[in-house]
Design a protein around this motif. Structure first.
Motif, PDB file in Angstrom:
ATOM      1  N   PRO A 140     -57.886 -24.390 -11.653  1.00 17.02           N
ATOM      2  CA  PRO A 140     -58.479 -24.083 -12.947  1.00 17.02           C
ATOM      3  C   PRO A 140     -59.853 -23.445 -12.784  1.00 17.02           C
ATOM      4  O   PRO A 140     -60.537 -23.671 -11.797  1.00 17.02           O
ATOM      5  N   GLN A 144     -64.741 -23.260 -17.082  1.00 12.35           N
ATOM      6  CA  GLN A 144     -64.205 -23.905 -18.281  1.00 12.35           C
ATOM      7  C   GLN A 144     -64.682 -25.349 -18.297  1.00 12.35           C
ATOM      8  O   GLN A 144     -64.909 -25.952 -17.251  1.00 12.35           O
ATOM      9  N   SER A 148     -60.772 -28.397 -21.311  1.00 11.37           N
ATOM     10  CA  SER A 148     -59.974 -27.159 -21.315  1.00 11.37           C
ATOM     11  C   SER A 148     -59.140 -27.047 -20.046  1.00 11.37           C
ATOM     12  O   SER A 148     -57.981 -26.637 -20.089  1.00 11.37           O
ATOM     13  N   ARG A 149     -59.720 -27.420 -18.910  1.00  8.30           N
ATOM     14  CA  ARG A 149     -58.975 -27.368 -17.642  1.00  8.30           C
ATOM     15  C   ARG A 149     -57.775 -28.310 -17.688  1.00  8.30           C
ATOM     16  O   ARG A 149     -56.685 -27.962 -17.240  1.00  8.30           O
ATOM     17  N   TYR A 150     -57.979 -29.512 -18.237  1.00  5.86           N
ATOM     18  CA  TYR A 150     -56.882 -30.479 -18.312  1.00  5.86           C
ATOM     19  C   TYR A 150     -55.796 -29.982 -19.272  1.00  5.86           C
ATOM     20  O   TYR A 150     -54.603 -30.076 -18.960  1.00  5.86           O
ATOM     21  N   GLU A 152     -55.068 -26.947 -19.986  1.00 10.26           N
ATOM     22  CA  GLU A 152     -54.371 -25.855 -19.296  1.00 10.26           C
ATOM     23  C   GLU A 152     -53.408 -26.410 -18.244  1.00 10.26           C
ATOM     24  O   GLU A 152     -52.290 -25.921 -18.087  1.00 10.26           O
ATOM     25  N   GLU A 155     -50.356 -27.622 -19.932  1.00  8.38           N
ATOM     26  CA  GLU A 155     -49.530 -26.497 -20.353  1.00  8.38           C
ATOM     27  C   GLU A 155     -48.768 -25.896 -19.169  1.00  8.38           C
ATOM     28  O   GLU A 155     -47.584 -25.579 -19.269  1.00  8.38           O
ATOM     29  N   ASN A 156     -49.449 -25.761 -18.027  1.00  9.78           N
ATOM     30  CA  ASN A 156     -48.837 -25.131 -16.851  1.00  9.78           C
ATOM     31  C   ASN A 156     -47.922 -26.064 -16.065  1.00  9.78           C
ATOM     32  O   ASN A 156     -46.996 -25.606 -15.408  1.00  9.78           O
TER      33      ASN A 156
END
Length: 188
Positions: A140, A144, A148-150, A152, A155-156
């Motif tokens: 990540p 960020q 936000s990193r978590y 993302e 999501e990924n």
């Protein structure tokens, strides 16, 4: 073995004899959680196909902190391929995050497929490119914020959230486990 052959056939065509040869060279490996598929300081000796489970790529930075660089999960090739091909010492670990079921190919058997299967090099190169892309994917963006990193990450890698230890996710995100716990609590 069926899952592995399905995976390989995404990258090219093989006849029945060729798939039987590949299957005959593959060996089953059960890797327990926390065991290493390959280790820093050693020459990687095998290529693996993860039938089930999750493996992480990790290393230690110059401060001695463990950094998780990537996750390799079900139905993916796993290998430190650059060092495997060059027979050079690795600088990272490939470690099981969960109990893993793999099909492995020792180096001699992996190379033998190139001699006996027309078109194998092309198929192998495509598989290796995908493997290396998955391993080299950047973590990540540190600029960020941690939440936000978590988000993302969720999501990924939605299938990994409840399968691997939080400490590995925190390491991948560049946060402490305590910070990750707070983030998770605030999201719910």
């Amino acid at each position: 073995m069926e899952e592995m052959i399905e995976y390989i056939l995404q990258f090219g065509n093989l006849n029945k004899q060729q798939t039987e040869l590949i299957t005959s060279k593959g060996q089953i490996l059960q890797l327990k959680k926390d065991a290493y598929f390959s280790e820093a300081g050693r020459i990687p000796k095998q290529v693996g196909f993860v039938v089930e489970g999750v493996i992480r790529g990790c290393y230690y930075n110059n401060k001695g902190e463990e950094i998780t660089r990537c996750f390799i999960s079900d139905r993916s090739l796993v290998c430190d391929y650059v060092n495997f091909e060059a027979s050079t010492v690795s600088s990272e670990y490939l470690q099981a995050c969960t109990d893993c079921h793999l099909i492995i190919f020792p180096k001699t058997d992996w190379e033998e497929l190139s001699y006996n299967i027309v078109g194998w090099d092309n198929i192998r190169n495509k598989m290796v490119q995908l493997c290396m892309y998955q391993k080299s994917r950047k973590g990540p963006v540190i600029s960020q914020d941690a939440t936000s990193r978590y988000l993302e990450f969720m999501e990924n890698f939605p299938s990994l959230i409840n399968r691997i230890p939080l400490s590995y996710i925190a390491s991948y995100l560049g946060v402490t486990q305590q910070s990750l716990s707070r983030i998770r609590k605030n999201i719910r």
